[in-house]
Design a protein around this motif. Sequence first.
Motif, short mmCIF file in Angstrom:
data_model
loop_
_atom_site.label_atom_id
_atom_site.label_comp_id
_atom_site.label_asym_id
_atom_site.label_seq_id
_atom_site.Cartn_x
_atom_site.Cartn_y
_atom_site.Cartn_z
N VAL A 300 1.34 -1.19 -0.11
CA VAL A 300 -0.44 -0.21 0.02
C VAL A 300 1.01 1.42 -0.22
CG1 VAL A 300 -1.66 1.01 1.48
CG2 VAL A 300 -1.75 -1.14 1.29
N LEU A 301 1.87 1.15 1.21
CA LEU A 301 2.64 2.54 0.77
C LEU A 301 3.23 2.50 -0.61
CD1 LEU A 301 4.17 2.32 4.61
CD2 LEU A 301 3.34 3.78 2.92
N THR A 302 4.01 1.31 -1.42
CA THR A 302 4.98 1.66 -2.00
C THR A 302 4.29 1.56 -2.98
OG1 THR A 302 6.61 -0.12 -1.08
CG2 THR A 302 6.68 -0.12 -3.63
N ALA A 303 3.04 0.77 -4.20
CA ALA A 303 2.74 1.10 -5.60
C ALA A 303 2.69 1.54 -5.70
CB ALA A 303 1.86 -0.34 -5.44
N LEU A 305 2.98 5.47 -4.95
CA LEU A 305 4.57 5.48 -5.85
C LEU A 305 4.81 5.46 -7.21
CD1 LEU A 305 6.10 6.36 -2.25
CD2 LEU A 305 4.76 8.42 -3.63
N PHE A 306 4.80 4.02 -7.46
CA PHE A 306 5.39 3.34 -8.73
C PHE A 306 4.11 3.71 -9.93
CE2 PHE A 306 5.26 0.22 -11.88
CZ PHE A 306 6.94 -0.04 -11.74
N PHE A 307 3.18 3.93 -9.98
CA PHE A 307 2.23 3.91 -10.68
C PHE A 307 1.80 6.07 -11.19
CE2 PHE A 307 0.51 0.12 -9.62
CZ PHE A 307 0.92 -0.79 -10.80
N LEU A 308 1.75 6.42 -10.14
CA LEU A 308 1.68 7.98 -10.21
C LEU A 308 2.64 8.41 -10.81
CD1 LEU A 308 -0.23 8.26 -6.35
CD2 LEU A 308 -1.51 8.70 -8.53
N SER A 309 4.15 8.16 -10.60
CA SER A 309 5.14 8.33 -11.18
C SER A 309 5.37 7.88 -12.28
CB SER A 309 6.32 8.16 -10.44
OG SER A 309 7.52 8.20 -11.70
N LEU A 310 5.08 7.19 -13.27
CA LEU A 310 5.23 6.41 -14.31
C LEU A 310 3.95 7.11 -14.91
CD1 LEU A 310 5.35 2.76 -14.45
CD2 LEU A 310 7.17 4.81 -15.24
N GLN A 424 9.58 -4.71 3.60
CA GLN A 424 9.69 -5.09 2.16
C GLN A 424 9.95 -5.99 1.02
OE1 GLN A 424 11.72 -2.51 1.03
NE2 GLN A 424 12.06 -1.62 3.20
N LEU A 425 9.34 -7.12 1.45
CA LEU A 425 8.51 -8.78 0.94
C LEU A 425 6.83 -7.50 0.28
CD1 LEU A 425 10.45 -11.59 1.75
CD2 LEU A 425 10.92 -10.34 0.11
N GLY A 426 6.43 -7.24 1.30
CA GLY A 426 4.94 -6.84 0.90
C GLY A 426 4.96 -6.03 0.12
N ALA A 427 6.56 -5.19 -0.37
CA ALA A 427 6.04 -3.74 -1.48
C ALA A 427 6.73 -4.78 -3.23
CB ALA A 427 7.46 -3.19 -1.37
N ALA A 428 7.93 -5.54 -2.36
CA ALA A 428 7.95 -6.70 -3.25
C ALA A 428 7.02 -7.24 -4.14
CB ALA A 428 9.28 -7.63 -3.60
N LEU A 429 6.39 -8.31 -3.24
CA LEU A 429 5.64 -9.29 -4.01
C LEU A 429 4.40 -8.54 -5.02
CD1 LEU A 429 5.81 -12.20 -2.24
CD2 LEU A 429 6.55 -12.02 -4.29
N GLY A 430 4.01 -7.53 -3.90
CA GLY A 430 2.33 -6.32 -4.50
C GLY A 430 2.66 -5.13 -5.05
N LEU A 431 4.12 -5.81 -5.85
CA LEU A 431 4.32 -4.11 -6.52
C LEU A 431 4.09 -5.48 -8.21
CD1 LEU A 431 5.24 -1.35 -8.16
CD2 LEU A 431 7.46 -2.31 -8.23
#
Length: 494
Positions: A300-303, A305-310, A424-431
């Motif tokens: 929820v914290l990482t993804a 930002l990734f999509f908004l940046s793109l 971190q794994l939640g961020a990686a797997l979630g993304l």
Amino acid sequence: MPNRSRTCPDTRTSAPPDPSHGVAKPRVPLAAVAAVACVAQFMVVLDSSIVNVALPSMKTGLGLSASAQQWVVNGYLVAFGGLLLFAARASDLFGRRRTFHIGLVVFSLASLAGGLAQDGWMLLAARVVQGAGAAALAPSSLSLITASHTEPDRRTRAMTWWGVAASSAGAAGIVVGGLLAQLSWRWVMLVNVPIGAGLLIAGLMFLAPTATGRRRSHIDLPGAITVTLSAGALVHGVSAAPDAGWGTPRVIVSLAAGLLLLAAFVAIERRSSDPLVPPGILSLANVRMGNILTLCMGAVLTAPLFFLSLYLQQVLGQSAVRTGLSLLPMVAVISIGVLLSQKLIPRVGARRLVGIGGAIAAAGLAWLGRIPVHSDYVAHVLLPTVVVAAGTSLTMMPAIVASTSGIAPRNAGVASGLLNMCRQLGAALGLAVLVTIATTVTSHSTGSGNTAVVDGYRIAFYALAALSLVTAVLAQRLKPAQDTTAAANPSDTG
């Protein structure tokens, strides 16, 4: 002659107790230890998001494919998350300062190598090594606080600032990345070198060598290898599915290998005389639930930002600097929210606070799920991102408190490692899962060009909203016994 030994007072006085419990050198204030820990945590979390804004220029400069772009982020996260337990146990067994300094050197040198990379594989390799260095830094940074700040009030304040550093770094990475990418994407990597050098000097000045008393213990190397390979295989399988297809041997073998390695890790831990995760730690119900909440919140914290940046750069055509400034309000809201949550935990309770925060974040993410191809910044970016930041900021401190309450000082490193690994794994797997969902929706969209791309982003945001609601529901299983305790005194549990 009378015996004066009974009547004359003994002028020799015992040394006052060391309030830092041997973490800091003599006469070094606890605030210095907390500052070193917070800056280190800010740096490693910052680096998980700072490259997001620079991805387009990295793609152009090094000829990266779409898959390689994702692995610039995930290569760091997988190495970071997979090696955290190994590094955390090393911190407990062989000394926090030693592990902290090794992590700083590895992280800083890898940043230098990435900034000087001349090919895509060089950058990806540097990101993986960066993740390994971050794995040593993150658990030792939190354990520096939990081992030295044993008074509840001091520990709560220090952990709050550590939480601010961790929570705001993800959003700050977008802003800093945008400013640096305007000069060159290489500065996104090179900026870590002077920060790492400064932290190394501060660590040598302020931190004392840790007497662990367990020098003969051995690190569970088979467990460390299996959990790291498991994380890499699972993320690789999920991220490869959009291009290769879910039913292809490559994806099936990768996912199956990840699950088998995870099962092997559990079996190894049960039989090991020195497991990476001592069984007593997971016997605490709130510690277990706190880490599950952190796993969900990692995505929820990482993804977003990734999509908004793109979205801002590749769909709306904004520059890297403008993209960073567009997301700047998130940084302020997250920082304020985490500080506010410290005062709200004793009054509202961790369980209720995570429920409220998760629901607010879900509303903001659902709002982002309505983004159009041609956006109005205030209505479609600013307001929903502020709502998301307000919600997620309220969930961080309760999860950190639950994950570290009741942990003995000798296991402070591994408890911190477990918390950071889940994040971190939640961020990686979630993304990886969300990129797969967005790519699949885009490929099947009836629209074309940016319309199809935005269709994929919308579904990804809706999926994140659902995950945030799941987090709010799961938080209701936190036990009230620890629910209102902002920082329990460390016990001998574990």
